[in-house]
Write an enzyme that holds these catalytic residues in place. Sequence first.
Site, PDB file in Angstrom:
ATOM      1  N   GLU A  12      32.934  39.375  49.914  1.00 23.97           N
ATOM      2  CA  GLU A  12      33.755  39.113  51.083  1.00 23.97           C
ATOM      3  C   GLU A  12      34.476  37.830  50.870  1.00 23.97           C
ATOM      4  OE1 GLU A  12      30.577  40.900  54.447  1.00 23.97           O
ATOM      5  OE2 GLU A  12      30.108  38.941  53.638  1.00 23.97           O
ATOM      6  N   GLY A  94      29.036  47.417  60.395  1.00 24.90           N
ATOM      7  CA  GLY A  94      28.864  48.847  60.773  1.00 24.90           C
ATOM      8  C   GLY A  94      29.401  48.995  62.220  1.00 24.90           C
ATOM      9  N   ILE A 168      21.564  48.800  59.508  1.00 20.21           N
ATOM     10  CA  ILE A 168      21.280  50.053  60.141  1.00 20.21           C
ATOM     11  C   ILE A 168      21.961  51.089  59.459  1.00 20.21           C
ATOM     12  CG2 ILE A 168      21.587  51.040  62.432  1.00 20.21           C
ATOM     13  CD1 ILE A 168      19.672  48.259  62.380  1.00 20.21           C
ATOM     14  N   MET A 188      24.516  41.510  60.117  1.00 18.11           N
ATOM     15  CA  MET A 188      23.464  40.978  59.745  1.00 18.11           C
ATOM     16  C   MET A 188      23.537  39.282  59.678  1.00 18.11           C
ATOM     17  SD  MET A 188      21.846  43.331  56.673  1.00 18.11           S
ATOM     18  CE  MET A 188      20.408  42.698  56.788  1.00 18.11           C
ATOM     19  N   GLU A 189      24.898  38.709  59.837  1.00 20.59           N
ATOM     20  CA  GLU A 189      24.882  37.329  59.933  1.00 20.59           C
ATOM     21  C   GLU A 189      25.446  36.763  61.138  1.00 20.59           C
ATOM     22  OE1 GLU A 189      26.256  39.324  57.470  1.00 20.59           O
ATOM     23  OE2 GLU A 189      24.541  38.902  56.183  1.00 20.59           O
ATOM     24  N   ASP A 212      31.147  51.116  57.654  1.00 22.87           N
ATOM     25  CA  ASP A 212      30.482  52.038  57.710  1.00 22.87           C
ATOM     26  C   ASP A 212      30.289  52.310  59.203  1.00 22.87           C
ATOM     27  OD1 ASP A 212      28.427  49.657  56.893  1.00 22.87           O
ATOM     28  OD2 ASP A 212      27.474  50.781  58.697  1.00 22.87           O
TER      29      ASP A 212
HETATM   30  N1  SAH Z   1      24.602  46.641  49.366  1.00 17.55           N
HETATM   31  C1  SAH Z   1      24.026  45.310  49.695  1.00 17.55           C
HETATM   32  C2  SAH Z   1      23.513  45.223  50.744  1.00 17.55           C
HETATM   33  C3  SAH Z   1      24.344  45.053  51.935  1.00 17.55           C
HETATM   34  S1  SAH Z   1      23.588  44.679  53.319  1.00 17.55           S
HETATM   35  C4  SAH Z   1      22.976  44.996  48.115  1.00 17.55           C
HETATM   36  O1  SAH Z   1      22.430  46.068  47.655  1.00 17.55           O
HETATM   37  O2  SAH Z   1      23.049  43.960  48.107  1.00 17.55           O
HETATM   38  C5  SAH Z   1      25.177  44.800  54.431  1.00 17.55           C
HETATM   39  C6  SAH Z   1      25.806  43.775  54.809  1.00 17.55           C
HETATM   40  O3  SAH Z   1      26.885  44.029  55.495  1.00 17.55           O
HETATM   41  C7  SAH Z   1      25.303  42.639  55.657  1.00 17.55           C
HETATM   42  O4  SAH Z   1      25.941  41.450  55.111  1.00 17.55           O
HETATM   43  C8  SAH Z   1      26.011  42.825  56.937  1.00 17.55           C
HETATM   44  O5  SAH Z   1      26.248  41.770  57.580  1.00 17.55           O
HETATM   45  C9  SAH Z   1      27.024  43.843  56.975  1.00 17.55           C
HETATM   46  N2  SAH Z   1      26.781  45.211  57.327  1.00 17.55           N
HETATM   47  C10 SAH Z   1      27.554  46.257  57.074  1.00 17.55           C
HETATM   48  N3  SAH Z   1      27.164  47.385  57.597  1.00 17.55           N
HETATM   49  C11 SAH Z   1      25.993  47.329  58.209  1.00 17.55           C
HETATM   50  C12 SAH Z   1      25.063  47.863  58.943  1.00 17.55           C
HETATM   51  N4  SAH Z   1      25.383  49.267  58.947  1.00 17.55           N
HETATM   52  N5  SAH Z   1      23.890  47.383  59.190  1.00 17.55           N
HETATM   53  C13 SAH Z   1      23.871  45.926  59.125  1.00 17.55           C
HETATM   54  N6  SAH Z   1      24.678  45.299  58.436  1.00 17.55           N
HETATM   55  C14 SAH Z   1      25.744  45.837  57.831  1.00 17.55           C
END
Ligand code: SAH
Length: 245
Positions: A12, A94, A168, A188-189, A212
Amino acid sequence: MKIAIMGAMIEEIEPILSKLDHHPENSELDYILSNLKNIKLHYIADNRFFEAKYKGIDVIVAYSKIGKVFASLTASVLIEHFGAEKLLFSGVAGAIREDLKIGDLVAATKLCQHDLDITAFGHPYGYVPEGKIYIQSDPELLALAKDVARRKGIELKEAVIATGDQFIADPERKEWIKNSFGADAIEMEGAAVAVVCDAFDVPFFILRAISDAADMDAGFDFDTFLKSSSKRSADFVMSMLDRMV
Ligand code: SAH
């Protein structure tokens, strides 16, 4: 004026770091060298902070790592240690609202924590005593973002963002968050950053590009679109910065 730019993941903020101190007349090599020379790296609280100048303004960039705790820690360091006067967050999210498609840019109007739950004591979801369910975004930064979008012909949608320590990928949980908070997008932040900025009285702006739809395909879509959506969001935040110089 010192401006913090924050993301959660390296993907990001990479597109932001690559633009700091960029002079179009420089060759690629000059550009990389000038970045190395002009970006000062700080290690604080087990994290890296990149201090630089962008067109004459002081910028401090960091990615927090994923989730509300790391995001709060990083936002606090950006404000308390580096003296950030405004904070811009760039990242991916998301989609909950039907019209939000992958790649769409959303600006948070207000943010809440969907996983904060002391309802056993009769409180509503997302609320703790002396807190607020929703934190409102700074109206001036929101207005600036809308103006940037209008002038550049970019579609920027406004959204209520729900934040929680969960990725989610579940239509039922998504529906629950939508109905409980009127949320349009999920990540998530954002709300954690909002709580910190609100407490320190620092204007903030949370921008996300959709990666997504928080459904059964979310994990796959996220991996596919993380880079392109991160870049869209980062480019927009840099356009806002251009207007703040
Ligand atoms: N693929 C990463 C984990 C990503 S977690 C790994 O394996 O390290 C998802 C991140 O993108 C978080 O920072 C959150 O803020 C954002 N995000 C995007 N889509 C999301 C969703 N459906 N639910 C929650 N957070 C989501």
